[in-house]
Design a protein around this motif. Structure first.
Motif, PDB file in Angstrom:
ATOM      1  N   LEU A   1       0.828  -1.200   0.000  1.00  0.00           N
ATOM      2  CA  LEU A   1       0.000   0.000   0.000  1.00  0.00           C
ATOM      3  C   LEU A   1       0.861   1.247   0.000  1.00  0.00           C
ATOM      4  O   LEU A   1       1.942   1.275   0.597  1.00  0.00           O
ATOM      5  N   PRO A   2       0.412   2.312  -0.646  1.00  0.00           N
ATOM      6  CA  PRO A   2       1.110   3.580  -0.514  1.00  0.00           C
ATOM      7  C   PRO A   2       0.957   4.098   0.905  1.00  0.00           C
ATOM      8  O   PRO A   2       0.049   3.706   1.633  1.00  0.00           O
ATOM      9  N   ALA A   3       1.844   4.977   1.305  1.00  0.00           N
ATOM     10  CA  ALA A   3       1.762   5.564   2.643  1.00  0.00           C
ATOM     11  C   ALA A   3       0.479   6.362   2.778  1.00  0.00           C
ATOM     12  O   ALA A   3      -0.061   6.877   1.805  1.00  0.00           O
ATOM     13  N   LEU A   4      -0.034   6.421   4.019  1.00  0.00           N
ATOM     14  CA  LEU A   4      -1.167   7.286   4.283  1.00  0.00           C
ATOM     15  C   LEU A   4      -0.741   8.733   4.069  1.00  0.00           C
ATOM     16  O   LEU A   4       0.438   9.050   3.988  1.00  0.00           O
ATOM     17  N   ALA A   5      -1.721   9.618   4.003  1.00  0.00           N
ATOM     18  CA  ALA A   5      -1.453  11.019   3.655  1.00  0.00           C
ATOM     19  C   ALA A   5      -0.312  11.589   4.475  1.00  0.00           C
ATOM     20  O   ALA A   5      -0.343  11.583   5.698  1.00  0.00           O
ATOM     21  N   GLY A   6       0.708  12.061   3.785  1.00  0.00           N
ATOM     22  CA  GLY A   6       1.808  12.742   4.444  1.00  0.00           C
ATOM     23  C   GLY A   6       2.841  11.843   5.085  1.00  0.00           C
ATOM     24  O   GLY A   6       3.887  12.319   5.510  1.00  0.00           O
ATOM     25  N   GLU A   7       2.588  10.557   5.189  1.00  0.00           N
ATOM     26  CA  GLU A   7       3.545   9.657   5.830  1.00  0.00           C
ATOM     27  C   GLU A   7       4.556   9.176   4.799  1.00  0.00           C
ATOM     28  O   GLU A   7       4.379   8.160   4.133  1.00  0.00           O
ATOM     29  N   ASN A   8       5.636   9.894   4.712  1.00  0.00           N
ATOM     30  CA  ASN A   8       6.645   9.629   3.689  1.00  0.00           C
ATOM     31  C   ASN A   8       7.826   8.831   4.219  1.00  0.00           C
ATOM     32  O   ASN A   8       8.731   8.489   3.452  1.00  0.00           O
ATOM     33  N   LEU A   9       7.811   8.538   5.520  1.00  0.00           N
ATOM     34  CA  LEU A   9       8.837   7.728   6.154  1.00  0.00           C
ATOM     35  C   LEU A   9       8.150   6.706   7.057  1.00  0.00           C
ATOM     36  O   LEU A   9       7.008   6.909   7.473  1.00  0.00           O
ATOM     37  N   PRO A  10       8.813   5.596   7.388  1.00  0.00           N
ATOM     38  CA  PRO A  10       8.183   4.577   8.246  1.00  0.00           C
ATOM     39  C   PRO A  10       7.928   5.102   9.659  1.00  0.00           C
ATOM     40  O   PRO A  10       8.665   5.945  10.172  1.00  0.00           O
TER      41      PRO A  10
ATOM     42  N   SER B   1      -1.269   6.778  12.933  1.00  0.00           N
ATOM     43  CA  SER B   1      -1.504   7.444  11.646  1.00  0.00           C
ATOM     44  C   SER B   1      -2.539   8.556  11.763  1.00  0.00           C
ATOM     45  O   SER B   1      -2.451   9.566  11.064  1.00  0.00           O
ATOM     46  N   ASP B   2      -3.519   8.373  12.646  1.00  0.00           N
ATOM     47  CA  ASP B   2      -4.550   9.398  12.820  1.00  0.00           C
ATOM     48  C   ASP B   2      -3.952  10.657  13.445  1.00  0.00           C
ATOM     49  O   ASP B   2      -4.276  11.776  13.040  1.00  0.00           O
ATOM     50  N   LEU B   3      -3.079  10.480  14.425  1.00  0.00           N
ATOM     51  CA  LEU B   3      -2.426  11.649  15.022  1.00  0.00           C
ATOM     52  C   LEU B   3      -1.467  12.297  14.031  1.00  0.00           C
ATOM     53  O   LEU B   3      -1.383  13.529  13.951  1.00  0.00           O
ATOM     54  N   LEU B   4      -0.765  11.487  13.246  1.00  0.00           N
ATOM     55  CA  LEU B   4       0.150  12.047  12.255  1.00  0.00           C
ATOM     56  C   LEU B   4      -0.601  12.871  11.209  1.00  0.00           C
ATOM     57  O   LEU B   4      -0.088  13.883  10.727  1.00  0.00           O
ATOM     58  N   ARG B   5      -1.824  12.465  10.876  1.00  0.00           N
ATOM     59  CA  ARG B   5      -2.611  13.264   9.935  1.00  0.00           C
ATOM     60  C   ARG B   5      -3.010  14.605  10.554  1.00  0.00           C
ATOM     61  O   ARG B   5      -3.036  15.631   9.868  1.00  0.00           O
ATOM     62  N   GLU B   6      -3.347  14.593  11.843  1.00  0.00           N
ATOM     63  CA  GLU B   6      -3.645  15.871  12.513  1.00  0.00           C
ATOM     64  C   GLU B   6      -2.414  16.767  12.527  1.00  0.00           C
ATOM     65  O   GLU B   6      -2.504  17.981  12.303  1.00  0.00           O
ATOM     66  N   ILE B   7      -1.257  16.177  12.784  1.00  0.00           N
ATOM     67  CA  ILE B   7      -0.003  16.943  12.752  1.00  0.00           C
ATOM     68  C   ILE B   7       0.220  17.533  11.371  1.00  0.00           C
ATOM     69  O   ILE B   7       0.586  18.712  11.230  1.00  0.00           O
ATOM     70  N   GLU B   8      -0.009  16.735  10.345  1.00  0.00           N
ATOM     71  CA  GLU B   8       0.178  17.231   8.978  1.00  0.00           C
ATOM     72  C   GLU B   8      -0.712  18.446   8.721  1.00  0.00           C
ATOM     73  O   GLU B   8      -0.270  19.429   8.112  1.00  0.00           O
ATOM     74  N   ARG B   9      -1.940  18.407   9.207  1.00  0.00           N
ATOM     75  CA  ARG B   9      -2.881  19.497   8.944  1.00  0.00           C
ATOM     76  C   ARG B   9      -2.442  20.823   9.552  1.00  0.00           C
ATOM     77  O   ARG B   9      -2.778  21.890   9.035  1.00  0.00           O
ATOM     78  N   THR B  10      -1.726  20.774  10.666  1.00  0.00           N
ATOM     79  CA  THR B  10      -1.337  22.033  11.314  1.00  0.00           C
ATOM     80  C   THR B  10       0.107  22.437  11.030  1.00  0.00           C
ATOM     81  O   THR B  10       0.407  23.623  10.973  1.00  0.00           O
ATOM     82  N   ARG B  11       0.987  21.471  10.851  1.00  0.00           N
ATOM     83  CA  ARG B  11       2.424  21.771  10.753  1.00  0.00           C
ATOM     84  C   ARG B  11       2.857  22.214   9.356  1.00  0.00           C
ATOM     85  O   ARG B  11       3.885  22.892   9.213  1.00  0.00           O
ATOM     86  N   TYR B  12       2.058  21.875   8.346  1.00  0.00           N
ATOM     87  CA  TYR B  12       2.496  22.094   6.967  1.00  0.00           C
ATOM     88  C   TYR B  12       1.629  23.125   6.260  1.00  0.00           C
ATOM     89  O   TYR B  12       0.420  23.201   6.494  1.00  0.00           O
ATOM     90  N   ARG B  13       2.260  23.877   5.439  1.00  0.00           N
ATOM     91  CA  ARG B  13       1.597  24.972   4.720  1.00  0.00           C
ATOM     92  C   ARG B  13       0.397  24.421   3.942  1.00  0.00           C
ATOM     93  O   ARG B  13       0.542  23.527   3.120  1.00  0.00           O
TER      94      ARG B  13
END
Length: 295
Positions: A15-24, A119-131
């Motif tokens: 599977l491809p990585a979930l949104a924004g998860e570009n590293l293990p 992964s759910d927390l990482l998606r929340e992080i992506e939403r706030t940390r990235y432009r």
């Protein structure tokens, strides 16, 4: 079958990585046991029923005493990815992790948050940390300056910048924003990828086109009654190269005092400090504050 199980069953290949998860996640998510402990506490105490600011503080208090560790976001030589580290926090990752946990533990809509995964927390992080809330694996996708974080997350209704509504502000003018390019040797990505420095310099020049104003620290004691639990407090500095040098959370303790909660580089851990105005008075370099309220 929930959405994650459906996706797993739908493909027999990798599977491809979930949104924004570009590293293990072995690299990007440190401290899974702590996450699970906080998640269980949130479920048991029904944190989803709390107002967002109270929820932020409930999450933040679970990280009291966590060691202060700098540069925990510098996790690879080339590839940028949302990350969480419950074993070491700096001032930015402390407030941001508390905020994103609080957003994750809001009232369940589709998936109950007691089943939330890293992964759910990482998606929340992506939403706030990235432009714009998106990380495509580029270091420059990340918001590196707090004034831009306030502006970007205000525009996307994650927070409301309430600085000007609290007290008269003063403009900060004539200062260059160039800390990242001046101190590039301190940042793993910039040190190993010289081409990124040119892009970072362009971002810094653009940031200087936006007006910036703050509440001077001599006024802060008078506005402390207006501040609420979970308000994000950016510390504006007199030092060069940057507008804000530190960040933390407002917390009103049982004695009624509005205190500053932060990952302290001097105390080497996450602490609840003295009153916000008292904390500011302790440092000559502190000029004042900006304030954002979680939504």
């Amino acid at each position: 079958m929930n959405r994650r199980h459906f996706l797993l069953a739908a493909s027999s290949c990798a599977l491809p990585a979930l949104a924004g998860e570009n590293l293990p996640q072995s690299v990007t998510f440190i401290g899974k046991a702590k996450f699970e402990s906080i998640r269980a506490r949130a479920h048991r105490d029904r944190w989803h029923s709390l107002p967002i600011g109270q929820r932020v503080i409930a999450c933040a208090q679970q990280m009291l005493g966590t060691p202060y560790v700098g540069f925990t976001l510098e996790i690879d030589d080339h590839i940028e990815s949302p990350s969480v580290n419950f074993k070491g926090l700096d001032c930015w990752t402390f407030f941001e992790t508390a905020l994103c946990l609080a957003r994750l533990f809001r009232k369940p809509v589709i998936t109950p948050y007691e089943n939330a995964q890293p992964s759910d927390l990482l998606r929340e992080i992506e939403r706030t940390r990235y432009r714009g809330g998106k990380c495509a694996g580029n270091y420059l996708d990340r918001i590196h300056y707090l004034d831009e974080w306030f502006r970007d997350n205000h525009a996307r209704s994650h927070v409301r910048d309430i600085t000007r509504s609290l007290a008269p502000t003063v403009p900060l003018t004539g200062r260059r924003i160039d800390e990242m390019t001046v101190l590039w040797k301190s940042y793993r990505y910039l040190a190993r990828n010289p081409g990124l420095r040119t892009g970072m310099a362009r971002i810094e020049v653009e940031l200087q086109t936006h007006p910036f104003a703050y509440i001077p620290k001599t006024t802060v004691a008078t506005i402390e009654p207006k501040l609420q639990n979970g308000d994000i407090i950016g510390i504006v500095t007199h030092k060069p190269h940057v507008y804000c040098s530190h960040v933390g959370l407002a917390i009103r303790t049982q004695d009624g005092v509005l205190r500053f909660m932060h990952a302290s580089a001097t105390k080497k851990r996450v602490i609840i400090d003295k009153s916000l105005s008292g904390y500011l008075a302790d440092f000559k370099s502190h000029a004042g504050i900006i304030v954002a309220r979680p939504l």
